[in-house]
Design a protein around this motif. Structure first.
Motif, PDB file in Angstrom:
ATOM      1  N   MET A 193       5.381  -3.154 -11.844  1.00 51.16           N
ATOM      2  CA  MET A 193       5.083  -3.496 -10.556  1.00 51.16           C
ATOM      3  C   MET A 193       4.799  -4.838 -10.391  1.00 51.16           C
ATOM      4  O   MET A 193       4.355  -5.469 -11.109  1.00 51.16           O
ATOM      5  N   LYS A 194       4.793  -5.184  -8.924  1.00 51.89           N
ATOM      6  CA  LYS A 194       4.421  -6.348  -8.733  1.00 51.89           C
ATOM      7  C   LYS A 194       2.617  -6.057  -8.182  1.00 51.89           C
ATOM      8  O   LYS A 194       2.605  -5.329  -7.228  1.00 51.89           O
ATOM      9  N   GLY A 195       2.017  -6.915  -8.650  1.00 49.00           N
ATOM     10  CA  GLY A 195       0.702  -6.491  -8.610  1.00 49.00           C
ATOM     11  C   GLY A 195      -0.092  -5.475  -9.441  1.00 49.00           C
ATOM     12  O   GLY A 195       0.417  -5.246 -10.553  1.00 49.00           O
ATOM     13  N   SER A 196      -1.104  -4.974  -8.864  1.00 46.62           N
ATOM     14  CA  SER A 196      -1.913  -3.746  -9.602  1.00 46.62           C
ATOM     15  C   SER A 196      -1.788  -2.689  -8.603  1.00 46.62           C
ATOM     16  O   SER A 196      -1.798  -2.851  -7.362  1.00 46.62           O
ATOM     17  N   PRO A 197      -2.072  -1.420  -9.064  1.00 49.44           N
ATOM     18  CA  PRO A 197      -2.349  -0.380  -8.259  1.00 49.44           C
ATOM     19  C   PRO A 197      -3.112  -0.411  -7.186  1.00 49.44           C
ATOM     20  O   PRO A 197      -3.362   0.013  -5.922  1.00 49.44           O
ATOM     21  N   SER A 198      -4.377  -1.204  -7.369  1.00 47.47           N
ATOM     22  CA  SER A 198      -5.552  -1.294  -6.323  1.00 47.47           C
ATOM     23  C   SER A 198      -5.020  -2.747  -5.612  1.00 47.47           C
ATOM     24  O   SER A 198      -5.615  -2.531  -4.403  1.00 47.47           O
ATOM     25  N   VAL A 199      -4.478  -3.514  -6.060  1.00 50.41           N
ATOM     26  CA  VAL A 199      -3.861  -4.678  -5.168  1.00 50.41           C
ATOM     27  C   VAL A 199      -2.340  -4.804  -5.401  1.00 50.41           C
ATOM     28  O   VAL A 199      -2.070  -5.938  -5.985  1.00 50.41           O
ATOM     29  N   PRO A 200      -1.506  -3.933  -4.946  1.00 52.26           N
ATOM     30  CA  PRO A 200      -0.046  -4.239  -4.829  1.00 52.26           C
ATOM     31  C   PRO A 200       0.474  -5.481  -4.294  1.00 52.26           C
ATOM     32  O   PRO A 200      -0.124  -5.659  -3.072  1.00 52.26           O
ATOM     33  N   GLN A 201       1.382  -6.171  -4.659  1.00 51.57           N
ATOM     34  CA  GLN A 201       1.656  -7.160  -4.052  1.00 51.57           C
ATOM     35  C   GLN A 201       3.244  -7.227  -3.142  1.00 51.57           C
ATOM     36  O   GLN A 201       3.937  -8.058  -2.709  1.00 51.57           O
ATOM     37  N   CYS A 202       3.582  -5.926  -3.234  1.00 54.06           N
ATOM     38  CA  CYS A 202       4.824  -5.804  -2.320  1.00 54.06           C
ATOM     39  C   CYS A 202       4.710  -4.264  -1.800  1.00 54.06           C
ATOM     40  O   CYS A 202       4.157  -3.365  -2.445  1.00 54.06           O
ATOM     41  N   GLY A 203       5.576  -3.963  -0.800  1.00 51.76           N
ATOM     42  CA  GLY A 203       5.364  -2.618  -0.050  1.00 51.76           C
ATOM     43  C   GLY A 203       6.041  -1.529  -1.318  1.00 51.76           C
ATOM     44  O   GLY A 203       5.314  -0.456  -1.220  1.00 51.76           O
ATOM     45  N   PHE A 204       7.141  -1.847  -1.939  1.00 54.28           N
ATOM     46  CA  PHE A 204       7.470  -0.920  -2.765  1.00 54.28           C
ATOM     47  C   PHE A 204       6.667  -0.528  -3.999  1.00 54.28           C
ATOM     48  O   PHE A 204       6.572   0.617  -4.137  1.00 54.28           O
ATOM     49  N   SER A 205       5.982  -1.480  -4.711  1.00 61.69           N
ATOM     50  CA  SER A 205       5.155  -1.256  -5.438  1.00 61.69           C
ATOM     51  C   SER A 205       3.864  -0.661  -4.988  1.00 61.69           C
ATOM     52  O   SER A 205       3.249   0.207  -5.607  1.00 61.69           O
ATOM     53  N   ALA A 206       3.377  -0.837  -3.733  1.00 56.02           N
ATOM     54  CA  ALA A 206       2.521   0.034  -3.161  1.00 56.02           C
ATOM     55  C   ALA A 206       2.924   1.529  -2.940  1.00 56.02           C
ATOM     56  O   ALA A 206       1.870   2.337  -3.127  1.00 56.02           O
ATOM     57  N   LYS A 207       3.906   1.611  -2.371  1.00 59.70           N
ATOM     58  CA  LYS A 207       4.484   3.067  -2.353  1.00 59.70           C
ATOM     59  C   LYS A 207       4.534   3.803  -3.708  1.00 59.70           C
ATOM     60  O   LYS A 207       4.031   4.810  -3.839  1.00 59.70           O
ATOM     61  N   ALA A 208       5.189   3.093  -4.644  1.00 58.08           N
ATOM     62  CA  ALA A 208       5.144   3.732  -5.985  1.00 58.08           C
ATOM     63  C   ALA A 208       3.820   4.159  -6.628  1.00 58.08           C
ATOM     64  O   ALA A 208       3.547   5.192  -7.111  1.00 58.08           O
ATOM     65  N   SER A 209       2.767   3.099  -6.730  1.00 59.11           N
ATOM     66  CA  SER A 209       1.463   3.248  -7.176  1.00 59.11           C
ATOM     67  C   SER A 209       0.835   4.398  -6.443  1.00 59.11           C
ATOM     68  O   SER A 209       0.165   5.309  -7.066  1.00 59.11           O
TER      69      SER A 209
END
Length: 109
Positions: A20-36
């Motif tokens: 993902m882009k970023g980490s589960p606690s600090v995602p760096q894109c909306g798609f990564s935020a949704k996935a985590s």
């Protein structure tokens, strides 16, 4: 170690792995935020790799996986897909079942 070997090792050693882009606690894109967020809702521990901090993985994983975008969820060594696919699977219960099965298989191994 060759980057493809590194990717293979990461996938083999982590039963549930999210690139993902970023980490589960600090995602760096909306798609990564949704996935985590979806993965966390499944209630099992999972590993992640921040591709923004690993440019070689970011460049080579799409070729290895034959999947062009991020995030990428890998469960039991198999590519599941990106955020929309895993969100749909979560909504119909498939993702929870897949993760439960992978966790049980790892525990039996």
């Amino acid at each position: 170690m060759d980057i493809i070997e590194t990717i293979k090792e990461q996938i083999a050693s982590n039963n549930i792995l999210l690139y993902m882009k970023g980490s589960p606690s600090v995602p760096q894109c909306g798609f990564s935020a949704k996935a985590s967020k979806v993965l966390m809702a499944c209630g099992e521990k999972f590993a992640y790799v921040d591709i923004l901090q690993n440019p070689e993985i970011r460049a080579n994983l799409p070729k290895y996986a034959n999947w062009p975008t991020f995030p990428q969820l890998w469960v039991g060594g198999n590519l599941v897909g990106g955020s929309d696919i895993i969100a749909d699977m979560f909504e119909n219960g498939e993702l929870q079942e897949m993760i439960k099965t992978a966790v049980a298989a790892k525990a039996d191994a």
